[in-house]
Write a protein that holds these residues in place. Structure first.
Motif, PDB file in Angstrom:
ATOM      1  N   UNK A  22     -16.676   2.855   2.111  1.00 43.86           N
ATOM      2  CA  UNK A  22     -17.837   2.885   1.225  1.00 43.86           C
ATOM      3  C   UNK A  22     -18.982   2.047   1.798  1.00 43.86           C
ATOM      4  N   UNK A  23     -18.647   0.872   2.360  1.00 46.38           N
ATOM      5  CA  UNK A  23     -19.671   0.014   2.962  1.00 46.38           C
ATOM      6  C   UNK A  23     -20.307   0.672   4.179  1.00 46.38           C
ATOM      7  N   UNK A  24     -19.508   1.358   4.988  1.00 48.31           N
ATOM      8  CA  UNK A  24     -20.047   2.042   6.169  1.00 48.31           C
ATOM      9  C   UNK A  24     -21.012   3.143   5.759  1.00 48.31           C
ATOM     10  N   UNK A  25     -20.643   3.911   4.721  1.00 55.03           N
ATOM     11  CA  UNK A  25     -21.529   4.976   4.228  1.00 55.03           C
ATOM     12  C   UNK A  25     -22.845   4.398   3.724  1.00 55.03           C
ATOM     13  N   UNK A  26     -22.763   3.287   2.991  1.00 52.23           N
ATOM     14  CA  UNK A  26     -23.989   2.644   2.498  1.00 52.23           C
ATOM     15  C   UNK A  26     -24.876   2.169   3.647  1.00 52.23           C
ATOM     16  N   UNK A  27     -24.277   1.624   4.677  1.00 50.48           N
ATOM     17  CA  UNK A  27     -25.056   1.159   5.837  1.00 50.48           C
ATOM     18  C   UNK A  27     -25.755   2.328   6.520  1.00 50.48           C
ATOM     19  N   UNK A  43      15.203   5.596 -15.231  1.00 49.99           N
ATOM     20  CA  UNK A  43      14.521   4.372 -14.801  1.00 49.99           C
ATOM     21  C   UNK A  43      14.077   4.453 -13.371  1.00 49.99           C
ATOM     22  N   UNK A  44      14.868   5.009 -12.514  1.00 51.54           N
ATOM     23  CA  UNK A  44      14.482   5.169 -11.118  1.00 51.54           C
ATOM     24  C   UNK A  44      13.287   6.095 -10.966  1.00 51.54           C
ATOM     25  N   UNK A  45      13.261   7.171 -11.751  1.00 48.97           N
ATOM     26  CA  UNK A  45      12.141   8.124 -11.680  1.00 48.97           C
ATOM     27  C   UNK A  45      10.831   7.461 -12.070  1.00 48.97           C
ATOM     28  N   UNK A  46      10.847   6.569 -13.084  1.00 45.51           N
ATOM     29  CA  UNK A  46       9.616   5.893 -13.520  1.00 45.51           C
ATOM     30  C   UNK A  46       9.090   4.965 -12.430  1.00 45.51           C
ATOM     31  N   UNK A  47       9.996   4.282 -11.763  1.00 44.83           N
ATOM     32  CA  UNK A  47       9.565   3.388 -10.693  1.00 44.83           C
ATOM     33  C   UNK A  47       8.946   4.182  -9.540  1.00 44.83           C
ATOM     34  N   UNK A  48       9.501   5.304  -9.204  1.00 45.87           N
ATOM     35  CA  UNK A  48       8.946   6.150  -8.143  1.00 45.87           C
ATOM     36  C   UNK A  48       7.565   6.666  -8.514  1.00 45.87           C
ATOM     37  N   UNK A  49       7.383   7.025  -9.802  1.00 43.46           N
ATOM     38  CA  UNK A  49       6.076   7.527 -10.264  1.00 43.46           C
ATOM     39  C   UNK A  49       5.019   6.440 -10.153  1.00 43.46           C
ATOM     40  N   UNK A  50       5.354   5.191 -10.527  1.00 40.38           N
ATOM     41  CA  UNK A  50       4.394   4.089 -10.422  1.00 40.38           C
ATOM     42  C   UNK A  50       4.006   3.846  -8.976  1.00 40.38           C
ATOM     43  N   UNK A  51       4.915   3.978  -8.087  1.00 40.93           N
ATOM     44  CA  UNK A  51       4.632   3.749  -6.681  1.00 40.93           C
ATOM     45  C   UNK A  51       3.699   4.810  -6.125  1.00 40.93           C
ATOM     46  N   UNK A  52       3.807   6.037  -6.583  1.00 38.90           N
ATOM     47  CA  UNK A  52       2.965   7.133  -6.083  1.00 38.90           C
ATOM     48  C   UNK A  52       1.551   7.029  -6.629  1.00 38.90           C
ATOM     49  N   UNK A  53       1.404   6.726  -7.909  1.00 43.92           N
ATOM     50  CA  UNK A  53       0.091   6.711  -8.544  1.00 43.92           C
ATOM     51  C   UNK A  53      -0.710   5.448  -8.230  1.00 43.92           C
ATOM     52  N   UNK A  54      -0.153   4.385  -7.847  1.00 46.55           N
ATOM     53  CA  UNK A  54      -0.850   3.134  -7.606  1.00 46.55           C
ATOM     54  C   UNK A  54      -1.437   3.045  -6.200  1.00 46.55           C
ATOM     55  N   UNK A  55      -2.321   2.028  -5.974  1.00 44.41           N
ATOM     56  CA  UNK A  55      -2.936   1.759  -4.668  1.00 44.41           C
ATOM     57  C   UNK A  55      -2.432   0.415  -4.158  1.00 44.41           C
ATOM     58  N   UNK A  56      -2.139   0.403  -2.904  1.00 45.04           N
ATOM     59  CA  UNK A  56      -1.794  -0.869  -2.297  1.00 45.04           C
ATOM     60  C   UNK A  56      -3.064  -1.637  -1.971  1.00 45.04           C
ATOM     61  N   UNK A  57      -2.926  -2.893  -1.694  1.00 49.39           N
ATOM     62  CA  UNK A  57      -4.086  -3.728  -1.361  1.00 49.39           C
ATOM     63  C   UNK A  57      -4.748  -3.258  -0.075  1.00 49.39           C
ATOM     64  N   UNK A  58      -3.973  -2.826   0.883  1.00 52.16           N
ATOM     65  CA  UNK A  58      -4.523  -2.335   2.157  1.00 52.16           C
ATOM     66  C   UNK A  58      -5.321  -1.057   1.937  1.00 52.16           C
ATOM     67  N   UNK A  59      -4.807  -0.164   1.093  1.00 51.44           N
ATOM     68  CA  UNK A  59      -5.537   1.076   0.803  1.00 51.44           C
ATOM     69  C   UNK A  59      -6.867   0.784   0.110  1.00 51.44           C
ATOM     70  N   UNK A  60      -6.873  -0.186  -0.765  1.00 50.18           N
ATOM     71  CA  UNK A  60      -8.114  -0.576  -1.450  1.00 50.18           C
ATOM     72  C   UNK A  60      -9.130  -1.133  -0.468  1.00 50.18           C
ATOM     73  N   UNK A  61      -8.672  -1.954   0.475  1.00 48.17           N
ATOM     74  CA  UNK A  61      -9.580  -2.498   1.483  1.00 48.17           C
ATOM     75  C   UNK A  61     -10.158  -1.399   2.366  1.00 48.17           C
ATOM     76  N   UNK A  62      -9.338  -0.434   2.721  1.00 43.30           N
ATOM     77  CA  UNK A  62      -9.832   0.693   3.532  1.00 43.30           C
ATOM     78  C   UNK A  62     -10.881   1.492   2.789  1.00 43.30           C
ATOM     79  N   UNK A  63     -10.663   1.725   1.516  1.00 40.57           N
ATOM     80  CA  UNK A  63     -11.633   2.485   0.717  1.00 40.57           C
ATOM     81  C   UNK A  63     -12.969   1.745   0.618  1.00 40.57           C
ATOM     82  N   UNK A  64     -12.911   0.431   0.388  1.00 33.25           N
ATOM     83  CA  UNK A  64     -14.137  -0.365   0.305  1.00 33.25           C
ATOM     84  C   UNK A  64     -14.870  -0.408   1.648  1.00 33.25           C
ATOM     85  N   UNK A  65     -14.105  -0.468   2.733  1.00 32.99           N
ATOM     86  CA  UNK A  65     -14.725  -0.489   4.060  1.00 32.99           C
ATOM     87  C   UNK A  65     -15.457   0.813   4.343  1.00 32.99           C
TER      88      UNK A  65
END
Length: 218
Positions: free
Chosen positions: A33-38, A9-31
């Motif tokens: 992308x917006x800079x490249x488009x500009x 059970x602990x191993x599964x929780x660690x795997x989910x944490x590695x594969x997922x994106x945090x909200x801050x990481x998503x905002x950085x990626x969108x930012x």
């Protein structure tokens, strides 16, 4: 047994944490992308501006060359007629010439009276029916009036006289003599055209007239 399940059970929780994106990481990626488009949009906009300016300059140069060719033809074919004398002023010229008349339905070259002048920022070429002019109408209307060049800030003529000590003297007007009608052997045409917002294109050309008079300046 319980310890193994707990470990899994602990191993599964660690795997989910590695594969997922945090909200801050998503905002950085969108930012990012917006800079490249500009950057891409700015580059495209700059390229379109340069292309439009080059196209405008190319058309302006093409129209200017057509204007020079037309003037060269009409100066070369000028004729002197007593009822329709040559008029040479600083900002206007009138002449009788042989050209492909736009005002007549007949094909080929015809005798016409031509006038060039500046109206606002438009360089106007007017063509008059020579027959109407010879019939001594007070103010015949031009049969054809064309805008040859746009965005012209300055347009002027100078006329060639023989200098007292030889050489050529350029003057702003042509003094017509009643006893000796004619036109100058050289005409200088100068103009300034609007090229960009704050830039002017200066163009100048000298035309030598085959049948022109070598009149001394006095």
């Amino acid at each position: 047994m319980d310890s193994r399940l707990k470990s899994c059970g602990n191993d599964n929780r660690n795997t989910d944490r590695v594969l997922g994106f945090t909200f801050i990481e998503l905002l950085l990626a969108l930012s990012l992308y917006a800079v490249v488009l500009m950057i891409v949009a700015a580059s495209l906009r700059g390229g379109l501006t340069v292309w439009e300016r080059d196209e405008s300059n190319s058309k302006r140069n093409f129209d200017l060359n057509l204007f020079w060719d037309k003037m060269a033809e009409e100066f070369e074919n000028m004729v002197s007629l007593a009822p329709v004398p040559f008029v040479g002023k600083k900002t206007e010229i009138q002449m009788t010439t042989v050209t492909n008349a736009l005002s007549l339905k007949k094909k080929g070259k015809q005798f016409v009276k031509v006038q060039y002048r500046l109206e606002g920022e438009n360089l106007i070429r007017q063509e008059f029916n020579l027959l109407e002019v010879l019939q001594k109408k007070l103010s015949p209307k031009p049969a054809v009036s064309q805008v040859w060049l746009e965005g012209v800030r300055r347009f002027s003529f100078q006329y060639a006289y023989k200098g007292a000590k030889g050489g050529v003297v350029w003057k702003d007007d042509w003094k017509q003599e009643e006893e000796r009608l004619g036109f100058p052997f050289g005409i200088k045409v100068a103009l300034d055209m609007k090229q960009d917002k704050d830039l002017l294109l200066h163009a100048e050309k000298i035309f030598f007239v085959p049948d022109g008079m070598e009149k001394a300046y006095s």
